[in-house]
Design an enzyme around this catalytic site. Sequence first.
Site, short mmCIF file in Angstrom:
data_model
loop_
_atom_site.label_atom_id
_atom_site.label_comp_id
_atom_site.label_asym_id
_atom_site.label_seq_id
_atom_site.Cartn_x
_atom_site.Cartn_y
_atom_site.Cartn_z
N HIS A 266 0.94 -1.20 0.19
CA HIS A 266 0.15 -0.12 0.12
C HIS A 266 0.90 1.34 0.14
O HIS A 266 1.98 1.08 0.66
CB HIS A 266 -0.89 -0.05 1.16
CG HIS A 266 -2.28 0.80 1.05
ND1 HIS A 266 -2.08 2.24 1.13
CD2 HIS A 266 -3.42 0.65 0.52
CE1 HIS A 266 -3.36 2.83 0.97
NE2 HIS A 266 -4.17 1.80 0.46
N ASP A 317 -8.10 -5.63 -0.91
CA ASP A 317 -8.31 -6.31 -2.08
C ASP A 317 -8.00 -7.88 -1.68
O ASP A 317 -8.36 -8.84 -2.44
CB ASP A 317 -7.61 -6.02 -3.19
CG ASP A 317 -8.25 -4.62 -3.95
OD1 ASP A 317 -9.48 -4.65 -3.90
OD2 ASP A 317 -7.42 -3.66 -3.88
#
Length: 381
Positions: A266, A317
């Site tokens: 991220h 996700d």
Amino acid sequence: MPTAVEPTPTSAKGLEGVVANQSAICYVFGEEGRLIYRGYDIHDLADHSTFEETAYLLLHGDLPTRDQLKAFSSAIKAAQKLPKVVQRIIKDAPLTANPMNVLRTAVSASVFVDPDKGDDSAAAEYRKAVRLIAQLPTMLALFHRLRNAQKPLAPRRGLTLAGNCLYMLLGAVPAPEAVKALDVALILHADHELNASTFAARVIAATLADMHGAVTGALAALAGPLHGGANTEVMKMLLEIQTPDRAEAWVRAALAQKRKIMGFGHRVYRTEDPRAAHLRRMSDELGRTAGQPQWHAMQQIIETVMRREKGLYCNVDFYSASMYYVMGIPLDLYTPIFAISRMSGWCAHVLEQHADNRLIRPRADYVGPMNRSWIPPNRRV
Ligand code: COA
């Protein structure tokens, strides 16, 4: 003639670490792994709120009273049916079309018949937001059922947005556990500060383009595999790995080839993404109920290997992929479901941008050639 003074460029590739604007909607605490919407911790909302309530919170800034929530939910229900023009555009899409492209086209086209088209007042933009939030599930379900040669279903009274989403897609009144799981997933995906698609929406909105234009651009950005498209890629990976005993070797081989493992990493979080905890739990519970615990088992191994080998944590996700899979949702609908949720965040950001607008126009750090002179084509080598 005075010469203009060029600014000294300070470039951050991918705008990493750049603060692009003020916002009162959502904040990601990257070091702590915390996420807040309008000051409320995501864990609090995931445990207690509903998607409708969270969407209201994002759009208005405060949680609704009981009457306000009732009115908001009714407004969503009243706006779920699609205008004929939009239905026709979806019916004309090739059956093989990518559902994200269908959504992007249908959303863009829905401005033709929007009752508030051309009115950019805050009140009109808010009404557009409600319609967009309400209609995205209907658009997706219409396309999905047509491509499967199934009769499209109208939204059913008495179901929430999450419930209707499952009902219209899968064709049966969903189990309460499935509705609850999707509702929590929608809460978790509703906003995430200046992620790529939201930033795209704000850049478009800052030109004083309208709500439909801004969210059409956001849909295009979300579709990419580095953003909302990662959840589908995660499931493709799990299906390729097949069994938990193959997971570690598969990931190590992929890393040795310098491949990225989807669902990890991220830009902002330096620890676990707080949304992952809820999705991990739901993927485990729903996987067991569906008699398919292997996907979750595989993911736990992959998570351990990624922590050990790369120091990377999973993101939103990763576990949403297996959760949707065991709910019977087709792979190419994972990103559209993300979009159904994120529409609320995009709209809140467009409203915020328009409320105190300034054109977003950064500079480039030019690294190309200088001082070249034009030469005729016959002298070019
Ligand atoms: N698998 C393997 N390595 C990864 C990785 C992943 N999923 N994510 C990041 N890395 C590694 C990169 O290879 C790079 O290593 P290097 O410095 O040795 O080259 C380093 O971590 C930094 O990665 P980078 O791609 O520059 O980070 P970013 O901040 O630009 O990108 C993401 C962030 C999310 C785009 C990136 O982590 C990624 O591509 N993840 C996979 C896609 C995904 O899950 N997207 C959904 C995001 S919610």
